[in-house]
Design a protein around this motif. Structure first.
Motif, PDB file in Angstrom:
ATOM      1  N   ASP A 144       0.865  -1.180   0.000  1.00 13.34           N
ATOM      2  CA  ASP A 144       0.000   0.000   0.000  1.00 13.34           C
ATOM      3  C   ASP A 144       0.901   1.229   0.000  1.00 13.34           C
ATOM      4  O   ASP A 144       1.617   1.474   0.973  1.00 13.34           O
ATOM      5  N   ASN A 162      -8.201  -2.812  -0.316  1.00 13.02           N
ATOM      6  CA  ASN A 162      -8.031  -4.089   0.374  1.00 13.02           C
ATOM      7  C   ASN A 162      -8.779  -5.224  -0.299  1.00 13.02           C
ATOM      8  O   ASN A 162      -8.328  -6.370  -0.292  1.00 13.02           O
ATOM      9  N   CYS A 194       1.463  -8.702   5.919  1.00  7.53           N
ATOM     10  CA  CYS A 194       0.293  -8.368   6.727  1.00  7.53           C
ATOM     11  C   CYS A 194       0.615  -8.448   8.214  1.00  7.53           C
ATOM     12  O   CYS A 194       1.609  -9.053   8.622  1.00  7.53           O
ATOM     13  N   THR A 208      -4.122 -10.490  11.529  1.00  7.89           N
ATOM     14  CA  THR A 208      -5.052 -10.470  10.406  1.00  7.89           C
ATOM     15  C   THR A 208      -5.766 -11.802  10.267  1.00  7.89           C
ATOM     16  O   THR A 208      -5.165 -12.872  10.398  1.00  7.89           O
TER      17      THR A 208
END
Length: 327
Positions: free
Chosen positions: A201, A230, A246, A250
């Motif tokens: 990102d 996402n 991640c 998660t």
């Protein structure tokens, strides 16, 4: 043309939304009007501020430079207007303005805060960027924030803001398709994923730089995909088109699994940030206690992370997360 706060607010909206169209909707403008305004701003500063592609609008280096100066100005003006409105309307009563990076921990934390402070108006503000949250704290737009600092890439902590460390080194895991050749391994080395595109990102603090540094150290050079959405990122991982770093808390999406990275090449420090002396010590302790409990809850619910913590003898499983303070 002289730049005004509304122009700076428009630039920030485009950067945060990732596209002129979405920013126009947020600002209550038409897309052509915002596009025209952007062109006038670029003419005034003498260069292109955003590039437009299939993934939306991204700041140019000049755009990043302008935004770094625009955000504090917009934040200060927003804080000034909010304070003035509160004073004019006599807004009172207990309130707590909470900020956080995106995390599975947030829900459990808010649940505990509502139970502890039932008569307090509690709001939540989620940001991808921890630096933005710290700036919102410094300008009195938040009272407390849960932030992550990527190892090797310190956050800019403004004067008057202090941080209390929750976890000094949280590992970053990797999400990959359930059918990936490495999905059955207990942990995955970077070299096994060198030929996979990695999703990052671009708005997350230093995520790209940290991943690039880890691969460079390992002598590898994978392809990076910049994806802000996402849902799209999860679909790309599930289809086997890419993998993605991640947080270990998660929950894997359908068709994907989470695996630790061998040797833990990517880590982050987790902390609770507040303005110095803005909250009574007992309230700050309560906020930290509830955040710690929420983190342990999220960590132990995740089977893969729970096993990693057990293997590494983490104090989290004994309920003794770090509590050191630092500016």
């Amino acid at each position: 043309m002289e730049l005004e706060v509304r122009h700076l607010r428009a630039l920030c909206a485009i950067a945060d939304a990732g596209s002129v169209r979405k920013a126009a909707l947020q600002l209550g403008m038409t897309q052509p009007s915002l596009t025209t305004q952007l062109r006038r701003i670029e003419s005034a500063v003498g260069g292109l501020l955003f590039t437009r592609g299939q993934t939306g609008s991204r700041p140019t280096p000049l755009g990043d430079s302008v935004l770094s100066r625009a955000r504090p100005i917009v934040a200060e003006m927003t804080a000034l207007v909010t304070a003035a409105r509160d004073a004019a309307t006599g807004v009172g009563g207990a309130r707590l303005r909470v900020g956080s990076v995106g995390s599975r921990v947030v829900t459990g934390w808010l649940r505990r805060l509502h139970a502890r402070f039932p008569d307090t108006d509690i709001s939540i503000h989620i940001e991808v960027s921890a630096n933005t949250l710290l700036q919102l704290l410094a300008t009195n737009q938040l009272d407390v924030a849960f932030v992550h600092e990527t190892d090797g890439f310190p956050l800019h902590t403004p004067a008057g803001v202090e941080r209390r460390v929750l976890l000094a080194r949280e590992p970053r895991f990797v999400a990959l398709a359930a059918g990936h050749p490495a999905a059955g391994l207990p942990s995955v080395g970077l070299e096994r994923l060198a030929h996979d595109p990695w999703i990052v990102d671009p708005t997350a603090d230093h995520e790209w730089a940290a991943l690039r540094r880890a691969f460079t150290k390992a002598g590898l050079n994978p392809r990076l995909l910049h994806v802000r959405d996402n849902i799209t990122a999860a679909d790309l991982v599930a289809s086997g088109e890419a993998v993605r770093p991640c947080q270990p808390t998660t929950d894997p999406t359908p068709g994907t699994v989470l695996r630790p990275l061998t040797g833990t090449p990517l880590t982050a420090e987790l902390s609770l940030a507040t303005r110095t002396a803005s909250l009574p010590p007992q309230d700050l302790t309560s906020l930290f206690t509830d955040l710690s409990a929420a983190y342990r809850e999220a960590a132990t619910k995740n089977e893969t992370y729970r096993e990693w913590l057990r293997t590494h003898g983490s104090p989290l499983l004994r309920g003794t997360a770090g509590t050191a303070r630092r500016p």
